[in-house]
Design a protein around this motif. Structure first.
Motif, PDB file in Angstrom:
ATOM      1  N   ASP A  17       0.868  -1.189   0.000  1.00  0.00           N
ATOM      2  CA  ASP A  17       0.000   0.000   0.000  1.00  0.00           C
ATOM      3  C   ASP A  17       0.908   1.244   0.000  1.00  0.00           C
ATOM      4  OD1 ASP A  17       0.929   0.362   2.587  1.00  0.00           O
ATOM      5  OD2 ASP A  17      -0.849  -0.492   3.521  1.00  0.00           O
ATOM      6  N   PRO A  18       0.333   2.448  -0.202  1.00  0.00           N
ATOM      7  CA  PRO A  18       1.188   3.634  -0.349  1.00  0.00           C
ATOM      8  C   PRO A  18       2.184   3.815   0.797  1.00  0.00           C
ATOM      9  CG  PRO A  18      -1.058   4.160  -0.968  1.00  0.00           C
ATOM     10  CD  PRO A  18      -1.093   2.757  -0.438  1.00  0.00           C
ATOM     11  N   ARG A  19       1.744   3.551   2.046  1.00  0.00           N
ATOM     12  CA  ARG A  19       2.666   3.730   3.170  1.00  0.00           C
ATOM     13  C   ARG A  19       3.784   2.690   3.117  1.00  0.00           C
ATOM     14  NH1 ARG A  19       1.239   2.824   9.116  1.00  0.00           N
ATOM     15  NH2 ARG A  19       3.257   3.263  10.059  1.00  0.00           N
ATOM     16  N   GLY A  20       3.408   1.450   2.785  1.00  0.00           N
ATOM     17  CA  GLY A  20       4.401   0.384   2.681  1.00  0.00           C
ATOM     18  C   GLY A  20       5.419   0.686   1.590  1.00  0.00           C
ATOM     19  N   ARG A  21       4.942   1.237   0.470  1.00  0.00           N
ATOM     20  CA  ARG A  21       5.840   1.621  -0.637  1.00  0.00           C
ATOM     21  C   ARG A  21       6.836   2.666  -0.163  1.00  0.00           C
ATOM     22  NH1 ARG A  21       4.328   1.028  -6.232  1.00  0.00           N
ATOM     23  NH2 ARG A  21       2.772  -0.587  -6.194  1.00  0.00           N
ATOM     24  N   ASP A  22       6.279   3.652   0.513  1.00  0.00           N
ATOM     25  CA  ASP A  22       7.103   4.746   0.989  1.00  0.00           C
ATOM     26  C   ASP A  22       8.204   4.237   1.924  1.00  0.00           C
ATOM     27  OD1 ASP A  22       6.879   7.483   0.463  1.00  0.00           O
ATOM     28  OD2 ASP A  22       6.719   7.785   2.637  1.00  0.00           O
ATOM     29  N   GLU A  23       7.825   3.354   2.840  1.00  0.00           N
ATOM     30  CA  GLU A  23       8.799   2.831   3.805  1.00  0.00           C
ATOM     31  C   GLU A  23       9.859   1.990   3.092  1.00  0.00           C
ATOM     32  OE1 GLU A  23       5.718   2.602   7.575  1.00  0.00           O
ATOM     33  OE2 GLU A  23       6.377   0.754   6.615  1.00  0.00           O
ATOM     34  N   MET A  24       9.410   1.167   2.132  1.00  0.00           N
ATOM     35  CA  MET A  24      10.356   0.324   1.399  1.00  0.00           C
ATOM     36  C   MET A  24      11.335   1.196   0.607  1.00  0.00           C
ATOM     37  SD  MET A  24      11.549  -2.616   0.469  1.00  0.00           S
ATOM     38  CE  MET A  24      10.470  -3.890   1.056  1.00  0.00           C
ATOM     39  N   LEU A  25      10.832   2.254  -0.031  1.00  0.00           N
ATOM     40  CA  LEU A  25      11.709   3.120  -0.830  1.00  0.00           C
ATOM     41  C   LEU A  25      12.729   3.837   0.061  1.00  0.00           C
ATOM     42  CD1 LEU A  25       9.015   4.547  -3.259  1.00  0.00           C
ATOM     43  CD2 LEU A  25      10.865   2.973  -3.856  1.00  0.00           C
ATOM     44  N   THR A  26      12.285   4.259   1.237  1.00  0.00           N
ATOM     45  CA  THR A  26      13.193   4.925   2.176  1.00  0.00           C
ATOM     46  C   THR A  26      14.295   3.950   2.609  1.00  0.00           C
ATOM     47  OG1 THR A  26      11.368   6.272   2.919  1.00  0.00           O
ATOM     48  CG2 THR A  26      13.282   6.206   4.365  1.00  0.00           C
ATOM     49  N   LEU A  27      13.883   2.721   2.877  1.00  0.00           N
ATOM     50  CA  LEU A  27      14.838   1.690   3.289  1.00  0.00           C
ATOM     51  C   LEU A  27      15.875   1.445   2.181  1.00  0.00           C
ATOM     52  CD1 LEU A  27      15.123  -0.191   5.692  1.00  0.00           C
ATOM     53  CD2 LEU A  27      13.505  -1.767   4.616  1.00  0.00           C
ATOM     54  N   ILE A  28      15.424   1.374   0.958  1.00  0.00           N
ATOM     55  CA  ILE A  28      16.336   1.114  -0.168  1.00  0.00           C
ATOM     56  C   ILE A  28      17.339   2.265  -0.304  1.00  0.00           C
ATOM     57  CG2 ILE A  28      16.480   0.826  -2.683  1.00  0.00           C
ATOM     58  CD1 ILE A  28      13.668  -0.501  -2.476  1.00  0.00           C
ATOM     59  N   ARG A  29      16.825   3.478  -0.175  1.00  0.00           N
ATOM     60  CA  ARG A  29      17.725   4.635  -0.288  1.00  0.00           C
ATOM     61  C   ARG A  29      18.790   4.591   0.823  1.00  0.00           C
ATOM     62  NH1 ARG A  29      19.961   7.519  -4.058  1.00  0.00           N
ATOM     63  NH2 ARG A  29      21.351   8.835  -2.907  1.00  0.00           N
ATOM     64  N   ARG A  30      18.359   4.193   2.044  1.00  0.00           N
ATOM     65  CA  ARG A  30      19.311   4.126   3.154  1.00  0.00           C
ATOM     66  C   ARG A  30      20.373   3.052   2.907  1.00  0.00           C
ATOM     67  NH1 ARG A  30      16.642   2.887   8.367  1.00  0.00           N
ATOM     68  NH2 ARG A  30      18.793   2.745   9.028  1.00  0.00           N
ATOM     69  N   ILE A  31      19.947   1.935   2.321  1.00  0.00           N
ATOM     70  CA  ILE A  31      20.914   0.869   2.017  1.00  0.00           C
ATOM     71  C   ILE A  31      21.986   1.427   1.080  1.00  0.00           C
ATOM     72  CG2 ILE A  31      21.209  -1.323   0.775  1.00  0.00           C
ATOM     73  CD1 ILE A  31      18.353  -2.029   1.832  1.00  0.00           C
ATOM     74  N   GLY A  32      21.530   2.214   0.108  1.00  0.00           N
ATOM     75  CA  GLY A  32      22.460   2.796  -0.866  1.00  0.00           C
ATOM     76  C   GLY A  32      23.373   3.842  -0.244  1.00  0.00           C
ATOM     77  N   THR A  33      22.816   4.707   0.608  1.00  0.00           N
ATOM     78  CA  THR A  33      23.621   5.828   1.098  1.00  0.00           C
ATOM     79  C   THR A  33      24.385   5.476   2.373  1.00  0.00           C
ATOM     80  OG1 THR A  33      21.645   6.670   2.167  1.00  0.00           O
ATOM     81  CG2 THR A  33      22.238   7.691   0.094  1.00  0.00           C
ATOM     82  N   GLU A  34      23.701   4.899   3.381  1.00  0.00           N
ATOM     83  CA  GLU A  34      24.362   4.669   4.674  1.00  0.00           C
ATOM     84  C   GLU A  34      25.292   3.464   4.670  1.00  0.00           C
ATOM     85  OE1 GLU A  34      21.623   4.560   7.967  1.00  0.00           O
ATOM     86  OE2 GLU A  34      20.575   6.296   7.141  1.00  0.00           O
ATOM     87  N   PHE A  35      24.945   2.448   3.878  1.00  0.00           N
ATOM     88  CA  PHE A  35      25.745   1.228   3.931  1.00  0.00           C
ATOM     89  C   PHE A  35      26.673   1.081   2.740  1.00  0.00           C
ATOM     90  CE2 PHE A  35      22.156   0.708   6.616  1.00  0.00           C
ATOM     91  CZ  PHE A  35      22.682   0.108   7.747  1.00  0.00           C
ATOM     92  N   GLY A  36      26.534   2.003   1.790  1.00  0.00           N
ATOM     93  CA  GLY A  36      27.442   1.995   0.650  1.00  0.00           C
ATOM     94  C   GLY A  36      27.292   0.765  -0.235  1.00  0.00           C
ATOM     95  N   ILE A  37      26.095   0.136  -0.194  1.00  0.00           N
ATOM     96  CA  ILE A  37      25.869  -1.016  -1.073  1.00  0.00           C
ATOM     97  C   ILE A  37      25.204  -0.480  -2.350  1.00  0.00           C
ATOM     98  CG2 ILE A  37      24.571  -3.184  -1.322  1.00  0.00           C
ATOM     99  CD1 ILE A  37      24.681  -3.471   1.733  1.00  0.00           C
TER     100      ILE A  37
END
Ligand SMILES: Nc1ncnc2c1ncn2[C@@H]1O[C@H](COP(=O)(O)OP(=O)(O)OP(=O)(O)O)[C@@H](O)[C@H]1O
Length: 302
Positions: free
Chosen positions: A165-185
């Protein structure tokens, strides 16, 4: 270094050409792979994991040839498949620990690492319950956790927001961005919605019927597609006419209007004009362009 590079990559199935002479590269960071259903996204991922042989051309992932170095690539890359593929009768913890051990981690390290990634993707106490009883959002998180558990350099996420759902999408997208930026993956994430990737990607690759339509930095995309979608209960025609009189570029799109954004004043003008005409404004939304809009712009030579 490129995280992936293909050269004339082609995959033919008996009745369909899923990839057609695809030549594309992507660097480190978060890359979006966008295309309508059937465009060839999952096929490309399976070839890059060395799981599916191409019919022609070549592909390299982290500078390794997919034709000969598949096992090494799978050791360095995490993969979140598109479809529901989780065994229903084990808990998230059991599954992720098992997959960590399969990747070569000793049991204690596998347990620690599984607990870390499950916490990181936002699964708390429920991680001890059987996966079969999970919501779609929780299942997507388990799939993401198992992709991360062996500490990969790069992850392939196939439609991670599917069914959310829209909230779940939003949370998943935020998580993906964090994986890219904070963890350097580095991340390659697929979607059929360009709008949803605009927010989290550095680079976007668009494919259509297995062919490359476009590959560019996100800034070029957002520039090319910078318009706001306006929906009113009734009165779209007079609203379009008045905005056009005021100097705005308005394109009717079914019962919606697409208004080119020239600055913050565009939003004020839409709001004020709707008030002046006594219209009920239902939606004023920027940056959710369906992939079809990009296709149309490409055809029009934008
Ligand atoms: N194993 C297969 N055998 C035959 N045809 C296949 C096979 N796998 C994929 N295809 C076909 O190849 C084309 C590309 O499929 P693919 O799954 O890569 O697309 P996609 O962009 O990931 O779309 P979706 O999001 O719907 O999965 C489709 O026409 C699909 O039907």
């Amino acid at each position: 270094m490129h995280i992936l590079a293909t050269e004339g990559l082609t995959k033919r199935f008996p009745t369909v050409t899923a990839l057609d002479q695809l030549t594309v590269t992507a660097g480190p960071g978060v890359t979006g792979l966008v295309g309508a259903n059937g465009a060839g996204k999952s096929t490309l991922i399976k070839i890059m994991l060395g799981l599916l042989p191409p019919t022609g051309g070549s592909a390299r992932v982290l500078d390794l040839d997919v034709a000969t170095r598949g096992a090494e690539i799978r050791g360095l890359v995490g993969y979140m498949p598109e479809h529901d593929c989780l065994p229903p009768d084990v808990s998230a913890t059991e599954l992720v620990v098992h997959l960590a051990q399969m990747s070569g981690l000793p049991r204690t390290a596998a347990r620690e690492r599984a607990a870390d990634v499950l916490r990181h993707v936002g699964l708390a106490e429920e991680r001890y319950r059987a996966v079969g009883g999970y919501s779609t959002g929780m299942k997507q998180r388990v799939k993401l956790a198992q992709a991360l558990v062996h500490d990969p350099k790069l992850i392939f996420l196939d439609e991670p927001t599917n069914g959310l759902d829209p909230r779940g999408r939003d949370e998943m997208l935020t998580l993906i961005r964090r994986i890219g930026t904070e963890f350097g993956i580095s991340v390659l994430v697929t979607s059929h919605l360009l709008g949803e990737l605009e927010r989290i990607c550095d680079h976007v690759i668009v494919i259509d019927a297995g062919r490359l339509l476009r590959s560019s930095a996100i800034a070029e995309f957002t520039h090319a597609t910078r318009s706001v979608t306006v929906e009113v209960e009734e009165g779209a025609t007079p609203l379009a006419a008045r905005l056009t009189e005021l100097g705005h570029t308005v394109t009717p799109h079914g019962r919606l209007l697409l208004v080119e954004v020239t600055g913050p004043e565009t939003f004020d003008a839409i709001r004020d004009t709707a008030v002046d005409l006594d219209l009920c404004l239902i939606r004023l939304e920027q940056g959710r362009h369906r992939i079809e809009d990009v296709f149309r712009e490409e055809v029009a030579g934008v």
